[in-house]
Design a protein around this motif. Structure first.
Motif, PDB file in Angstrom:
ATOM      1  N   SER A 182       4.708  59.360  56.809  1.00 13.44           N
ATOM      2  CA  SER A 182       3.318  59.508  57.217  1.00 13.44           C
ATOM      3  C   SER A 182       2.575  60.570  56.409  1.00 13.44           C
ATOM      4  O   SER A 182       2.444  60.443  55.202  1.00 13.44           O
ATOM      5  N   LYS A 231      11.028  54.867  60.935  1.00 13.24           N
ATOM      6  CA  LYS A 231      10.580  54.596  62.306  1.00 13.24           C
ATOM      7  C   LYS A 231      10.994  53.167  62.643  1.00 13.24           C
ATOM      8  O   LYS A 231      10.943  52.288  61.782  1.00 13.24           O
ATOM      9  N   ASP A 256      -4.439  58.530  56.895  1.00  9.57           N
ATOM     10  CA  ASP A 256      -3.265  59.314  56.501  1.00  9.57           C
ATOM     11  C   ASP A 256      -2.349  58.490  55.590  1.00  9.57           C
ATOM     12  O   ASP A 256      -2.665  57.358  55.212  1.00  9.57           O
ATOM     13  N   ASP A 316       0.348  56.788  55.796  1.00  8.89           N
ATOM     14  CA  ASP A 316       0.818  55.437  56.117  1.00  8.89           C
ATOM     15  C   ASP A 316      -0.248  54.642  56.880  1.00  8.89           C
ATOM     16  O   ASP A 316       0.044  53.599  57.461  1.00  8.89           O
ATOM     17  N   ASP A 374      -1.977  54.998  59.643  1.00 12.24           N
ATOM     18  CA  ASP A 374      -2.072  54.766  61.089  1.00 12.24           C
ATOM     19  C   ASP A 374      -2.966  55.792  61.770  1.00 12.24           C
ATOM     20  O   ASP A 374      -3.052  55.814  62.995  1.00 12.24           O
ATOM     21  N   ARG A 375      -3.594  56.649  60.998  1.00 12.72           N
ATOM     22  CA  ARG A 375      -4.545  57.598  61.593  1.00 12.72           C
ATOM     23  C   ARG A 375      -5.875  57.512  60.879  1.00 12.72           C
ATOM     24  O   ARG A 375      -5.921  57.270  59.668  1.00 12.72           O
TER      25      ARG A 375
HETATM   26 MG   LIG Z   1       0.836  58.324  60.069  1.00 16.57          MG
END
Ligand SMILES: [Mg+2]
Ligand SMILES: CC(=O)N[C@H]1[C@@H](OP(=O)(O)O)O[C@H](CO)[C@@H](O)[C@@H]1O
Length: 578
Positions: A67, A77, A286, A288, A290-291
């Motif tokens: 991440s 993950k 971010d 990866d 996901d934010r």
């Molecule tokens: Mg992330």
């Protein structure tokens, strides 16, 4: 387990010895550490993902990413068959496997899991694991370790889905198991088709499209950059400029760029300048993807404080949750036949929709949510606010308890979940409702359900949703920002010898042990008007996190700093005093 199954596992596991002197912990969101230390962990997680697949008889996912951590680190993950995070009941298995000192011990743990979960050994390929990685250079070798782990469990196959964002992999696992199209190209089409549908349906709304300027996205020099570009090709009405794409000369992954950096430091990421970018609508994702957070550089600073905070105005996950809540409640009001429009949220109250009843909607937050957002969501939007510990696995689970659950961490990780019964009702309503206005509101919510990732928080679908709502509202980024004013806050980190010495209450707002630390924090907080502070050990970094809010930025900074010193002295700080 049969003898030949064990032999295969033993032979393969011997290729991935545990590095000496390292203790692995699944933490808030999987294992993360220096990439060179990870092959054994990743191999073992491949084995666990395979076992989980055999146990559930559905596909699971394994993502290689760290991440927002630096580029030399990596991580792993696991995605459950639902597309969500690995079932928490299985997390202890991952810790046990990752730390098994040798091959025989590892085999014993595998046997324990097989027995306890009643996993039948399979001959034909009945387990499937989807693998993916972000753009880190160490990713390819780690995917290979994961594949070997999956295939060391007889009866399971691994599918390498290539370089993806974390939310894309979760989306694929979910879609694959639901028996619907699940390729990367299906993902892009689903997002862009529903975005187009929402833009078309906007014309029927009262909002006015006042901003046509493009959105500038800081892609953290990560995997999101190329994915955003692809999305833009399919979504021509989405004006987008991608910066920090990871191209030569643009810098390193997560180095002074990306959503985590922007949200925590509250300073401009590389590649953004004064005065050229003043007033523009900007976003950061971010490493990866996901934010998501939005930001802009204001024309002038109104608060006169000359700290680093003034450089930009941040619209964090809390503000994204607030604008999503506003949109959702607006559509529900149309369905409920209320007179209040999307832009008039002050009259918001419970949505009782004829033919369905009361639609249960909530916003789920953590203790890191800014106090002003919680007040706004409760008092102005009239929505229920639920709180969980840090980590999306907790927020997601809570959000599933509602007809529509909007969850966001302040750092920008979140999504909107629709429960199945309500989403089926909406589909029917979108064709069966008598009033055109009602059908359209239902259609909009159906499109949101399609567009916004139902498996995990997804910066790409998040961007599409924010852009849609801004258009519906006819709002600029400044107008969105003015929904409420954040209470000044500061987040810091302290290094301690062993962060596990700090144990918090379940809601993470108080320290249960050492109790002297909580007493000292209470005394310190009492010195500040409107002060709030809490500490907790991070689940992803070897630090203790400190959060403080107060009525002015100077006070929030001072309170956070004072609490850092308390942690240092009462919880075994290392290095120089903060
Ligand atoms: Mg992330
Ligand atoms: C304060 C904060 O931002 N914590 C983050 C961070 O967890 P920690 O356990 O605080 O290190 O990383 C998690 C995974 O990305 C994210 O879910 C969480 O919100």
């Amino acid at each position: 387990m049969e003898l030949e199954d064990k032999d295969l596992l033993r032979k393969q596991a011997a290729l991935f010895p545990l590095p000496k002197g390292v203790k692995f912990s699944y933490g808030t969101a999987g294992f993360r550490t220096d990439a060179a230390l990870l092959p054994s962990t990743v191999f073992r997680m491949g084995v666990l993902a395979a076992l989980r697949s055999l146990c559930t008889k559905r596909a699971t996912g394994l993502m290689i990413t760290a991440s927002h951590n630096p580029v030399h680190e990596n991580g792993v993950k696991l995605a459950d068959p639902s597309g969500g995070m690995l079932n928490v009941a299985w997390e202890p298995y991952s810790d046990m496997l990752a730390n098994a000192p040798d091959v025989e011990n590892f085999l014993q743990i595998v046997e324990h899991i097989v027995k306890r979960e009643n996993i039948q050994s399979a001959n034909a390929a009945s387990g499937e694991v989807l693998l993916a990685r972000d753009t880190r250079p160490s990713g390819e070798a780690l995917v290979s370790a994961a594949r070997q782990g999956v295939e060391a469990v007889r009866g399971t196959v691994a599918h390498d889905m290539g370089v993806l964002t974390t939310p894309q992999l979760h989306w694929m696992v979910r879609s694959f198991n639901n028996g619907v199209p699940a390729s990367e190209s299906d993902y892009f089409h689903q997002l862009s088709d529903s975005f187009r549908m929402l833009v078309e349906l906007w014309h029927a709304n009262t909002g006015d499209l006042t901003h046509s300027e493009e959105l500038i996205v800081d892609a953290a020099n990560g995997v999101g950059a190329s994915k955003l570009t692809r999305l833009q090709h399919l979504t021509t009405s989405l004006g987008l400029q991608v910066r920090n794409s990871g191209n030569e000369g643009e810098g390193l992954l997560n180095d002074g760029v990306g959503a985590d950096f922007v949200q925590k430091e509250k300073v401009l990421p590389h590649g953004f300048q004064l005065p050229a970018d003043v007033g523009k609508r900007c976003a950061s994702i971010d490493g990866d993807a996901d934010r998501l957070v939005y930001f802009y550089i204001p024309e002038k600073h109104e608060d006169g404080y000359s700290g680093p905070v003034c450089t930009l105005h941040l619209l964090d996950g809390d503000k994204i949750a607030a604008i999503f809540g506003l949109f959702i409640i607006g559509q529900l009001h149309i369905l409920a036949g209320c007179k209040s429009s999307v832009s008039d949220a002050t009259t918001a109250h419970k949505a009782v929709v004829p033919g369905y009843g009361e639609v249960k909607v909530a916003v789920v937050q953590t203790a890191y949510a800014n106090g002003a957002s919680t007040n706004y969501i409760k008092q102005v939007l009239g929505l229920e606010v639920a709180t969980t510990p840090t980590g999306v696995k907790h927020l997601h689970k809570k959000a599933e308890q509602y007809d529509i659950g909007i969850y966001f961490e302040a750092n920008g990780h979140g999504t909107i979940l629709f429960n199945e019964i309500f989403s089926q009702w909406l589909q029917d309503a979108s064709v069966q409702q008598k009033e055109a206005e009602h059908r359209q509101a239902a259609k909009r919510l159906v499109a949101v359900n399609e567009m916004v990732n139902q498996a995990v928080g997804d910066a790409l679908s998040g961007i599409l949703m924010v852009e849609v709502v801004l258009r519906y509202q006819g709002w600029s980024v400044e107008q969105w920002d003015s929904m409420y004013k954040d209470l000044p806050s500061r987040q810091l980190k302290v290094k301690v010898k062993d962060r596990a010495v700090i144990i918090t209450t379940p809601d993470e707002t108080r320290v249960a042990s050492p109790s002297s630390l909580q007493e000292a924090i209470d005394t310190e907080v009492g010195k500040y008007k409107g002060g709030r502070a809490f500490v907790r050990p991070s689940g992803t970094e070897d630090v203790v996190r400190v959060y403080a809010e107060a009525s002015s930025q100077q006070s929030a900074d001072a309170l956070a700093q004072a609490v850092c010193v308390l942690v240092y002295h009462l919880a075994g700080g290392v290095g120089p005093e903060p």
